[in-house]
Scaffold this active site. Sequence first.
Site, PDB file in Angstrom:
ATOM      1  N   GLY A 316       8.893   5.318   1.905  1.00 54.92           N
ATOM      2  CA  GLY A 316       7.792   4.488   1.430  1.00 54.92           C
ATOM      3  C   GLY A 316       7.762   3.176   2.181  1.00 54.92           C
ATOM      4  N   GLU A 317       7.394   2.104   1.489  1.00 50.83           N
ATOM      5  CA  GLU A 317       7.302   0.746   2.044  1.00 50.83           C
ATOM      6  C   GLU A 317       6.114   0.567   2.986  1.00 50.83           C
ATOM      7  OE1 GLU A 317      10.829  -0.626   3.979  1.00 50.83           O
ATOM      8  OE2 GLU A 317      12.147  -0.221   2.277  1.00 50.83           O
ATOM      9  N   GLY A 318       5.502   1.658   3.452  1.00 52.87           N
ATOM     10  CA  GLY A 318       4.549   1.575   4.543  1.00 52.87           C
ATOM     11  C   GLY A 318       5.184   1.911   5.874  1.00 52.87           C
TER      12      GLY A 318
END
Length: 350
Positions: A316-318
């Site tokens: 995740g996180e981008g």
Amino acid sequence: MNIDDLSATIAELDSAAIQQAQQRQDQLTKPQGALGLLETLSIQLAGITQQCPPSVQKPIIVVAAADHGVAEYGVSAYPSSVTAQMVANFLAGGAAVSVLARHVGAELLIIDAGVQTAIVSEAANFRSEWLGAGTHNLAIEPAMSQAQAQSAFERGIRIAHELADAGHDLIALGEMGIGNTTAAACLTAIYCQQPAAAVTGHGTGVQAEHYQRKIEVVAQAVARVGSNVDGLQPLIEVGGFEIGILAGIIVGAAQRRVPILVDGFITTAAALVAQALAPKAIDYCIAAHCGAEPGHRIALQQLGLRPLLELDLRLGEGSGAALAIPLVQAACRILSEMATFASAHVDTAL
């Protein structure tokens, strides 16, 4: 905001720009279709931006963070305190998405959508859109109120418009929130009409009995809600504050003809929310990658999005969206800078 009228606020992709981009692709010095998804992407970007060739010069990665009450059921390998700690890590520049944003030359914006202990920071790339100290436990009660869900969505739309006004021409989405793969699994189960076991993955690395418990929690939440829900109701029942803001960003970006890079499972769940409220918004979305969470592929199929990358990511996180930014820029430059058969004096196919 009248969510029933949202689709009317989003234009169709520009057919003239799409036709112009397709015609130019067919004239470039390569067999037609030889650059695969890069060709498709360049044509989509032309339709989104009404420009042929399109251009991406000022990308930004937006990471929304929030806590989830369901974490108290042990659905994550990490405690809820990690959400706030990771926000601090983002702001200090030490997280994976921080490194990747620097690597690809993208700005990074961190949003506190509802971290348990509200973040206080004077950092230029931080903003508070705090909606509460995390959601309620979605397994036993609605995750948030209707007012909170609507506020999250409206804030996301406003953020997207502000980013467009600042000249950002690509918005990549990211998130942080212990327990949010459980929320994403619930949303995916509801929107895609899939059983809990099909959409629930290991998230941060839960194993054995904890993984089975996570599946049971998702099944319990979906059974509580039922399948006859629409509009904002799935977000209210089993969503997250960060998911609501990201869904709003998708719709707001589409309203402004700004392409959206969707990252992993949680941001894709946000796209499912956006699709339910404004189906045309998905025409403006690009799937950065398909990750290791089983629900991610199911959600992408529901959205009709084909991922650019498959790297078994589950962070995740981008992080995946960051990695895809150069591919989006490459698609633009191919259409802009490659020679045509005529200009390069190259013979066409027989």
